[in-house]
Structure formats: C-alpha cells, structure tokens
Scaffold this motif. Sequence first.
Motif, PDB file in Angstrom:
ATOM      1  N   GLY A  84      48.920 -19.420  69.131  1.00 18.95           N
ATOM      2  CA  GLY A  84      50.023 -18.476  69.014  1.00 18.95           C
ATOM      3  C   GLY A  84      50.715 -18.590  67.671  1.00 18.95           C
ATOM      4  O   GLY A  84      51.094 -19.688  67.250  1.00 18.95           O
ATOM      5  N   HIS A  85      50.884 -17.466  66.993  1.00 13.86           N
ATOM      6  CA  HIS A  85      51.621 -17.431  65.733  1.00 13.86           C
ATOM      7  C   HIS A  85      53.018 -16.880  66.043  1.00 13.86           C
ATOM      8  O   HIS A  85      53.248 -15.664  65.986  1.00 13.86           O
ATOM      9  N   ASP A  90      55.697 -22.860  63.749  1.00  9.71           N
ATOM     10  CA  ASP A  90      55.558 -22.866  65.211  1.00  9.71           C
ATOM     11  C   ASP A  90      54.301 -22.086  65.587  1.00  9.71           C
ATOM     12  O   ASP A  90      54.336 -20.885  65.798  1.00  9.71           O
ATOM     13  N   THR A  91      53.183 -22.805  65.662  1.00 12.19           N
ATOM     14  CA  THR A  91      51.893 -22.191  66.004  1.00 12.19           C
ATOM     15  C   THR A  91      51.217 -23.021  67.087  1.00 12.19           C
ATOM     16  O   THR A  91      50.208 -23.684  66.836  1.00 12.19           O
ATOM     17  N   PRO A  92      51.748 -23.018  68.296  1.00 13.50           N
ATOM     18  CA  PRO A  92      51.180 -23.859  69.357  1.00 13.50           C
ATOM     19  C   PRO A  92      49.802 -23.380  69.787  1.00 13.50           C
ATOM     20  O   PRO A  92      49.470 -22.189  69.682  1.00 13.50           O
ATOM     21  N   ARG A 314      62.918 -14.014  66.601  1.00 12.11           N
ATOM     22  CA  ARG A 314      62.182 -14.975  65.777  1.00 12.11           C
ATOM     23  C   ARG A 314      61.889 -14.378  64.406  1.00 12.11           C
ATOM     24  O   ARG A 314      61.835 -13.159  64.248  1.00 12.11           O
ATOM     25  N   SER A 315      61.700 -15.267  63.443  1.00  7.64           N
ATOM     26  CA  SER A 315      61.314 -14.812  62.111  1.00  7.64           C
ATOM     27  C   SER A 315      59.824 -14.514  62.086  1.00  7.64           C
ATOM     28  O   SER A 315      59.069 -14.926  62.968  1.00  7.64           O
ATOM     29  N   SER A 316      59.381 -13.818  61.064  1.00  4.57           N
ATOM     30  CA  SER A 316      57.984 -13.408  60.967  1.00  4.57           C
ATOM     31  C   SER A 316      57.064 -14.621  60.794  1.00  4.57           C
ATOM     32  O   SER A 316      57.369 -15.537  60.036  1.00  4.57           O
ATOM     33  N   PRO A 317      55.905 -14.604  61.490  1.00  5.17           N
ATOM     34  CA  PRO A 317      54.918 -15.664  61.301  1.00  5.17           C
ATOM     35  C   PRO A 317      53.881 -15.315  60.236  1.00  5.17           C
ATOM     36  O   PRO A 317      52.788 -15.886  60.212  1.00  5.17           O
TER      37      PRO A 317
END
Length: 525
Positions: A84-85, A90-92, A314-317
């Motif tokens: 997940g992005h 934060d990319t679990p 959330r901010s952009s991934p």
Amino acid sequence: MNETTYRHRYGEGRTPIQQLANGTDITFTRPPATAATWTRNDFRDLNAGSTQTSLYPAHASLEDGVYIDDAHATFFGVHPSTRGHLEAGDTPLYVAPAGTVRGFVDYRVRIPNGRQSASSSVRWSLVDDEVAAVRLKSDDDVIVRTGGTHTPTLDYQLDEAWSTTLTLEADIEVRLQKETTVSIGNRTQTTTTYLTETMTVSDAIDVEVYNLHAYAYDADYPDGDTGVAIFQSRPWQGYTLTEDGDERVRGVWRFYTARDPRWDRLTQATATGETEIHSEALPVYVHAYPSRIGPRTEPLRDGPTILDSWGRTRSSPHSTIPDTVSVEVLTQSYTPTYGLAVRTDDLDLDALRVSGIVRGVDATPITSTVGTPRELRESQLTAEVVSQTTDQATIHIELRDTETGSPIDLTADDRHGSLNGESGGGYLTVADQRVRTNESGIAVVTVDQPGIYTARYHPGTWLVANPAYVSDTTTVRWHPLGTLDGWVGLLIEVVWQFIPFVVVFYAGRQVLRFFGPRDDSERYP
C-alpha cells in the motif's frame, strides 16, 4: 520477452492483457492474480549454487561460520499481498490471513586446506551438507515447519494477528572429515575425526495482516431509494450492491503490478571471488495507490450516486512510487475512503459484499444494523421577503418536517460531529451565506443586491443526524420596485436626476427670448 520464449519457459501462453503489460504500465480496478502467478512461475527458475558456491541477492543478510560461508535465508515472495502506498514514509505490506511464503536458502562450504610434511599430513573432505530444516515464525511463534530445501514453499495461517513480523529461518548443517596421518619410523598412524557445524540464518519482514472487517449502515429514502454506508479501518477496494455484481462502488484505490528490482541481479560467491549474474527469477507484487480518478460507481450513468467519503486526510504518496512506474497517482492531499456512502435504487442487502485491496480477501458486513434501515424524512423549506428598503431586504426562511409539521432545528446538529471530525450537522445556503435554523425552524438572511435567491437545505449525514432528512430547495425574488417605498424612492431619484436638465432647458429658453429675433409688434412701437 516474446510470446515464444514465454510459452517455452512456462508451458502456457499469455493473455492479451499480459502481453500488453510487458511494454507499458497497466492499472487495475481490483488486485490482479498475475503477481502471484508470475512469482510462482519464476520461482521454478531459482536454483541454489553448488557446495562451493553461494547464490544470493544484494539485500540478503549473509552469515559466516567456521566452515559455512555466505549463508542466508531470504524471502522471495509473500502472496496474496499488496504493497500500500498511503503516503511518504508509510508503505505497509498487507498480506492475506492465509497465504504462501516462498524463500531462498543458500550457502557455501569452506573446506580447510590440507597440509603435508615429511612426517605427517592432514587432509580435509566434505562428508555431508544440507539445509536441515526451515521454519516460518510470526513474531516469536513458529507457525510452519518444513524439511530442508533451498527453495522452501510454506503455507501459513494468521487469523488472529493484526500486524506481525514474519521471520524465515533455516538450519544449515555441514559435516567434514579430517584425516591425520603421522609417520614414526616405519610405522604410519592415521586418525580420522569428524567435525560438524550448524548455523541458523534468517530474514524478517514487517507485515500488516489484512483481516477485512467491514461495518455497514443503511437508510430508506422517501422515494424508495436506499442509502448505504460502509466503513473499514484499512484501505479497501469497494463493494457490490447486487447479486450479479452489476451495481458496484469503488473507492480511491487503484492497482498496478511491479517486480521486486532487488532480485534483478544475483551474486555468485566462491572461495576465489564474487561474480554478478542476471537473475531469471523475479518476484512480482501488487501495489495499491490513491488514484486521481477517485471513487467511482458502476454503471456510470444509471448506477449508484456517491454521497460522501470519510477518512483521515493524507499527503500524496507520489514520492514512494518509482520513476519507472507511470500511473495516475494523486499528487496532492487526499481522503483514503475508509468510509464510503452511496444512494441507489437497486440494492440486495443479502448480496452486499466488500472487496479488499488484497486479492481474495472479501467480507460480508458484520454490523447488525443492516436490514433495519433508518428512515429518512422529507423536509419542507419556504422563504419569503418580510421587510425591505431600497438598499436591502430581509428574507425569512422556515424549515419543517413535511410529515409532522414540526420545526427542524439545525443548531442542535452542532452537537454532532461529522465523520471527518469537522463540526457536523445540516445547514442552509442562500446568497453565498451558510446559516442554521433555530429551535423554531427559522433563519433570517439579509441581502443587498436585487435578484432571485435560491435557498437550499443541506441535511447532515443520516449516519449522524437523528432524525435524518432529505434535501429541499426554494426560491425567493427581491427588487426595490416591488414596494411603494421603492417606487416613491425611484420617482424622487428620477426627479433629482432631471433637475439639472430642467434648469438648463429653462435658462436656454430665457437666453433665446432675450437675444433672439422679435416679431413686428415688438420691433415698431
């Protein structure tokens, strides 16, 4: 890779979409099965080195012992899963509660050099070496054991975990023979000893166990439509509203597949050096990202209507997606649609099904409120001009329950918080103003520009407000000429505007009379 090479390697052909994916980035509306399929097929091409050669990717954690060198156990793939992005940092890795882990274990044996003198000699030889056992652990608990293999495939079950650290462990055993020969005079004595070494190597990854527990709420609209809102505390793909799946809702998430580039090259290590080689085995993963397309419904024209979405902003991934991947990821802050509400005229509550962002992980909403919907009431909005001057007008707005006639007090909605954490409740809009009715269901607005004004009631979400209502609109017209004072004021204004012209006209006539030509009676007395 052309079609002939692919068929020769895997023994099967590719679909047209798989062939297209070779040359461009393909995005998906739901997590595809191709990542697990490609990983499984490529895993067959992963072969360990010989006894004297260790094969490993650059990110492997290498261990050296007395006789064992360049030993490692490394995760090759975990499926079904989705990376997940969510945002930068934060990319679990979300993994299904039940899935398959594939790993790679290798090492090389260092056999000591023998020695020889006039009276003695030492010779070393390898008796046996093996991967004795492989284990998969969830935190500190062993959940799967298997026999020794360089390419273990482990099926796991993680029903109760929320997040965990998966650890792949392998025991490597080596047995060497040392033969010592000593010459004393004419006598020769040979002694044989055996030396063993056992080493445990491991690799660990942090994962989020994707247990999908969705909560659903519904409400009946006066016209027969149904409102449905579904919540899940983690990203999820969408839900179906009918048994045939024709009525669907999708959230903000879209998907693409990409290989793990850390496996592009492998290192072959021997006693004399290291050589980098091209890898034929490439694990592939599904990636989820927030798309600029945003939430959508199917069918597009006659399908459900999205009412609202909820989630912590959330901010952009964008920075977490490699430059080599071209997808329509959001580049600004977004709402990750942990909650999504729609209105539809075609709903089968028994068929309501939620789909997750991990392939194969679906759920039926578990809340007991489904099947006992909240009833939405009709509202009646009226507006009239109650006082006015030439400069402004006062509009009296009244909001009532159509069925009971009771006033709708919107100030009471201030006590409710919306699902986004903002001040919740319904409100009225008129003349670019946002107002709320009082306990008598009345709001007053002052306007200073003539025109037609539309008053609209924006109800609070039926998930928060109780009782809940549907929207209503009304219009009111105001112009200063609509009153006697307005006409008098206009007349006075016109008179004042014409006074200069009257004065000029009168003065002109007097000048003409004084200087202009005269008739005979005035010319001859």
